[in-house]
Design an enzyme around this catalytic site. Structure first.
Site, PDB file in Angstrom:
ATOM      1  N   ASP A 807     -43.882   9.087 -17.142  1.00 51.99           N
ATOM      2  CA  ASP A 807     -44.554   7.907 -17.680  1.00 51.99           C
ATOM      3  C   ASP A 807     -45.944   7.801 -16.993  1.00 51.99           C
ATOM      4  O   ASP A 807     -46.069   7.937 -15.761  1.00 51.99           O
ATOM      5  CB  ASP A 807     -43.748   6.650 -17.400  1.00 51.99           C
ATOM      6  CG  ASP A 807     -44.381   5.439 -18.064  1.00 51.99           C
ATOM      7  OD1 ASP A 807     -44.234   5.306 -19.296  1.00 51.99           O
ATOM      8  OD2 ASP A 807     -45.007   4.637 -17.344  1.00 51.99           O
ATOM      9  N   GLU A 850     -46.203   6.071 -24.006  1.00 53.79           N
ATOM     10  CA  GLU A 850     -46.761   6.904 -22.960  1.00 53.79           C
ATOM     11  C   GLU A 850     -45.671   7.630 -22.180  1.00 53.79           C
ATOM     12  O   GLU A 850     -45.925   8.183 -21.109  1.00 53.79           O
ATOM     13  CB  GLU A 850     -47.612   6.049 -21.993  1.00 53.79           C
ATOM     14  CG  GLU A 850     -46.834   5.073 -21.117  1.00 53.79           C
ATOM     15  CD  GLU A 850     -46.546   3.757 -21.806  1.00 53.79           C
ATOM     16  OE1 GLU A 850     -46.224   2.781 -21.121  1.00 53.79           O
ATOM     17  OE2 GLU A 850     -46.648   3.707 -23.066  1.00 53.79           O
TER      18      GLU A 850
END
Length: 932
Positions: A807, A850
């Protein structure tokens, strides 16, 4: 039971005397007398002789004053023997005594009980008795002579002094009466056998009665001549209890049990078993044995006899078998059989009757015959049965020849039957038996036959062809009008002729020959064309079909002939012959022309076969191309089929490279092609013109510059949906490039071009379904599909799968600061970093937003942590730019897990990696944390 001098009832003939059940006490005089009586009774043959033996021994053994013996007849008592002081006085008066006479003997007949009267009792009860005149002070003992529980006579003993009270004397009298009755029964049997000597000789010879004595334990202690004569056993074998060995092995145990029961109970016993004769055969014997008791009450000896009952058993079994056969016949016949008595009550109701009348035999038995007759006919039927019973006729039909009888089923419906009735008298009773047949269906069929016959007559007379019945000699039996019209004779005129009279002489022999074959049975029918001579002398052509009708015995009866006028057909045949001759002449002219056409056609056929082969190969190639998954498979399919379609030409398939400014060779067949392996589109006239171009041999015309040999070459662009995707190149001798071959090459090119476009489109769609368009990484769907496959492989090879969850740190802040386009640029750069950081077998995918996921097949948890650290380092070195502006660097947090250590399902492994990612963020971001 009464006896007649002329006739006695049949069951008396077979009766067996009842034995006294009290034991006989030992007394030497009585035993001697009893033995003597039994031996003497075995020799007698008439009732008179029986009476003489019994009366004489009774006087002597019991010291009686007088003794007499009466035998019962139909309506009187016959005095067979009287011995006493006044025998002459009583002889006439006692010879025959009516049964109605009030004397002691008739009283014994009525009660069947022994009667003992003192002189006073005799005077009181029978004051008119003649005995009081001859023996006024005497007492009287009268014993019934019984057979089959019926009294057949009376034995009387007169005592001047005291009546016998000793139990031994009384028992002796009982035994005397028993053996007397038995002897009378046997003498009656002898008389019957003597009167029918011829019929019953075998029975008389087979009937054997053996008298014997055994000791108290049932053992033979002295020789028994009658036993030896019957069984053939010597004394050494049957002495003691050896006599049991002559009993049939199957009966021996039962016989022994009955014998031992009699010995243990000390009572008379009966037995029945098969006994072996001297010739080895067996006979059924009825055994009677009586114990002789001593004064101490113990059995001193046993006296008994064997009676042969083989014929009686066989006759009884034969009667049962006959009855069973009769019942079986009645049960299986298809017609109903009903037997009634004189009062018309049902006695027999067989299975067919149950089915016919819808009533079971149990329900029908005892019912009146009227139940099966309609109400309106019952009185008439009863009158006819009564009249039939009086005629003495044994049987007759109950229905008339023209009509059937109505009958009534159990459900009340009526139906028609034919019936035959018979009568017989059995045991004085008249029995009627009716055999009934349901003719409902028969009447219906007869009606149908009448209708069929009427239709046949109509068909026969109105048929469009001639029909005739012809006798075996050729005479016309019956003819229809159409036949008369054909031959020109009237019906009456034809009846006076034969078919030979009107048959053309040239056709007669053949007709007669076929008739003989038909009569002999070698053929079943025949047909021929022949000529009849009409009455006016003209000839008429007919088609004749003949069959033979035979009698039920199979003998020839008559012929059936069907005659069809074929004169017009014969005229047509003549015209056809003429036309045939004309046609043959024309055919000869055309034959030469057809020969030439045939050769041309053969060439066309060969060409067509080649085209069919090409069409088949094209269809097969098209089908195979549709099944290909990638271009490599498509290239192999094209090479294989093009080599078969163009067996004499070299070939190659070219495709545009990634830059689309050069063409590269994909596959070749039949050796190296005449073209360069790589060339630009400008070097090929076919690509420049957008259609097929044939390069002539060098020096004859234009040639494509990429063709380097001197022969001819054909370049066919691969065009599909307005796009050029490649080139089909063929080279070889110029004469091979016929117009048909060029069309074939064009067809191959079109098929291949379309297949290539479809494969590229399919690959594009597939990549769109599994790739993220922004990053170029695989999507979540591809990850799920791939994990399932890799998990099975990991189980087989016992290795693990590493899983990394990634992430971007502070991505939202980056997005808010620089905008969404800058955020997309960051994600795209990150996708390129991940693609460059994984192996070929690894899977990098955008999991969402993301978040990214790496799947590393074969990597352990430690190896995955190391790889994750490398990826983190690469990301930290990334410099993001957007539209020429440097935006700086970013970091990422990574969580690591492994299969199957952290779960055997994708969701559980990702959850473990996600938890580790959360810890990495919690602990300060920009780091790798493995799952616990």
């Amino acid at each position: 039971m009464r006896y007649s001098r002329k006739e006695r009832k049949t069951h008396v003939f077979h009766s067996t005397m009842n034995q006294p059940h009290d034991p006989l006490h030992s007394s030497d005089p009585h035993r001697a007398h009893l033995n003597a009586i039994m031996e003497a009774l075995l020799q007698v043959t008439t009732p008179q002789q029986v009476a003489e033996v019994v009366v004489e021994h009774a006087l002597t053994a019991l010291q009686a004053s007088a003794s007499t013996l009466y035998l019962l007849h139909e309506d009187h008592l016959e005095n067979l023997q009287y011995r006493g002081d006044t025998s002459g006085l009583l002889e006439e008066d006692f010879r025959e005594v009516p049964l109605t006479a009030q004397i002691p003997a008739t009283a014994v007949l009525r009660t069947g009980e022994t009667l003992i009267l003192t002189a006073a009792e005799l005077l009181e009860q029978y004051p008119d008795s003649l005995l009081l005149k001859t023996h006024p002070q005497a007492g009287l003992v009268l014993l019934p002579l019984r057979s089959q529980d019926e009294t057949i006579g009376v034995l009387g003993l007169v005592f001047e002094h005291a009546l016998p009270e000793n139990p031994v004397d009384i028992q002796f009298m009982n035994h005397l009466a028993f053996h007397c009755a038995q002897a009378l029964e046997r003498t009656w049997l002898i008389r019957r056998l003597q009167s029918s000597e011829e019929r019953f000789r075998s029975l008389l010879e087979a009937t054997t009665t053996m008298v014997w004595t055994r000791d108290g334990e049932g053992r033979f202690v002295q020789e028994q001549p009658s036993w030896e004569a019957f069984t053939g056993q010597p004394w050494e074998e049957y002495q003691g209890r050896g006599w049991q060995n002559a009993i049939h092995p199957e009966d021996r145990e039962t016989a022994r049990e009955n014998f031992l029961k009699g010995i243990e109970g000390k009572i008379p016993y009966q037995n029945g078993y098969r006994l072996r004769q001297h010739d080895g055969s067996y006979r059924w014997m009825q055994v009677h044995a009586v114990p002789v008791l001593g004064e101490d009450g113990q059995v001193k000896e046993w006296m008994g006899f064997h009676r042969d009952i083989t014929e009686e058993r066989e006759a009884s079994q034969a009667a049962l078998d006959s009855e069973a056969r009769l019942f079986g016949i009645i049960s299986t016949v298809s017609d109903a059989v009903i037997t009634t008595d004189a009062s018309r009550r049902v006695l027999v109701f067989n299975h067919a009757a149950e089915r016919m009348f819808g009533l079971s035999a149990r329900e029908a038995t005892g019912e009146s015959l009227d139940r099966f007759i309609p109400q309106r006919f019952r009185r008439t039927h009863a009158h006819h049965m009564e009249a039939f019973g009086q005629t003495g006729v044994t049987s007759r039909s109950m229905h008339s020849t023209r009509s059937a009888l109505p009958a009534l089923r159990a459900d009340g419906t009526e139906f028609l039957v034919e019936a035959t009735i018979s009568q017989v008298v059995v045991g004085g009773e008249r029995l009627f038996t009716a055999v009934v047949r349901d003719v409902t269906e028969q009447i219906r069929v007869e009606g149908l036959l009448r209708e069929s016959e009427e239709r046949f007559r109509a068909t026969f007379s109105q048929a469009a062809v001639g029909i005739a019945h012809v006798g075996l000699s050729g005479e016309w039996l019956t003819v229809n009008q159409r036949l008369c019209d054909i031959v020109g004779y009237s019906n009456t005129e034809l009846m006076g002729l034969t078919f030979q009279d009107i048959t053309h002489p040239e056709d007669l022999d053949k007709d007669l020959h076929l008739l003989n074959l038909l009569v002999s049975g070698r053929i079943q029918t025949y047909d021929m064309q022949k000529r009849y001579i009409r009455k006016d002398g003209t000839l008429v052509w007919v088609n004749l079909t003949v069959s033979l009708v035979r009698t039920p015995e199979g003998d020839p009866h008559y012929f059936i002939s069907v005659i069809e006028d074929i004169s017009s057909m014969k005229d047509t045949e003549l015209q056809l012959v003429q036309a045939r001759d004309e046609l043959e002449a024309r055919v000869e002219v055309r034959t030469a022309e057809l020969q030439t056409l045939s050769e041309q056609l053969s060439e066309r056929v060969q060409e067509l076969e080649v085209r069919n082969q090409e069409t088949r190969l094209l269809g097969e190639m098209s089908e195979m191309l549709q099944a290909c998954l990638n271009l490599e498979e498509a290239q192999e399919v094209v090479a294989q089929h093009a080599s078969l379609l163009m067996p004499h030409l070299k070939g190659a398939l070219f495709s545009f490279g990634a830059s689309r400014n050069v063409l590269e060779e994909m596959v070749q067949w039949h050796g190296e092609s005449s073209s360069s392996t790589v060339f630009t589109p400008h070097e090929c006239w076919g690509l420049r013109r957008g259609k097929a171009f044939l390069s002539e041999p060098r020096g004859r015309g234009l040639r494509c510059s990429h063709v380097h040999d001197n022969g001819a070459a054909l370049c066919v662009p691969l065009l599909a949906q307005g796009e050029t995707v490649g080139l089909l190149h063929l080279s070889g001798p110029a004469e091979m490039f016929t117009s048909r071959k060029q069309r074939l090459a064009q067809t191959i090119a079109e098929t291949v071009a379309l297949a290539i476009v479809n494969l590229r489109l399919r690959e594009t769609l597939r990549m769109q379904s599994i790739r993220d368009p922004l990053t170029g990484l695989f999507n979540r769907r591809y990850l799920e599909e791939t994990f399932t496959r890799e998990a099975r492989r990991a189980q087989r090879h016992q290795h693990s799968i590493g899983m990394v969850m990634l992430d971007v740190d502070h991505f939202k802040r980056f997005n808010d600061t620089y905008g969404h386009e800058a955020g997309d640029s960051l994600l795209a750069d990150l996708g390129r970093v991940l693609q460059s950081s994984v192996r070929g077998e690894d899977v990098a995918c955008r999991y969402g937003g993301e978040e990214f996921t790496l799947m590393l097949p074969g990597a352990s948890l430690e190896q995955t942590v190391q790889r994750a650290e490398q990826v983190r380092q690469a990301i930290s070195e990334l410099q993001v730019s957007d539209r020429g502006q440097m935006l700086g660097g970013v970091t990422a947090s990574l969580g690591v897990a492994a299969y199957p250590q952290h779960g055997d399902q994708l969701l559980s492994v990702l959850r473990a990696a996600d938890f580790a990612l959360y810890r990495a963020k919690q602990e300060g971001r920009n780091r790798v944390i493995p799952a616990g």
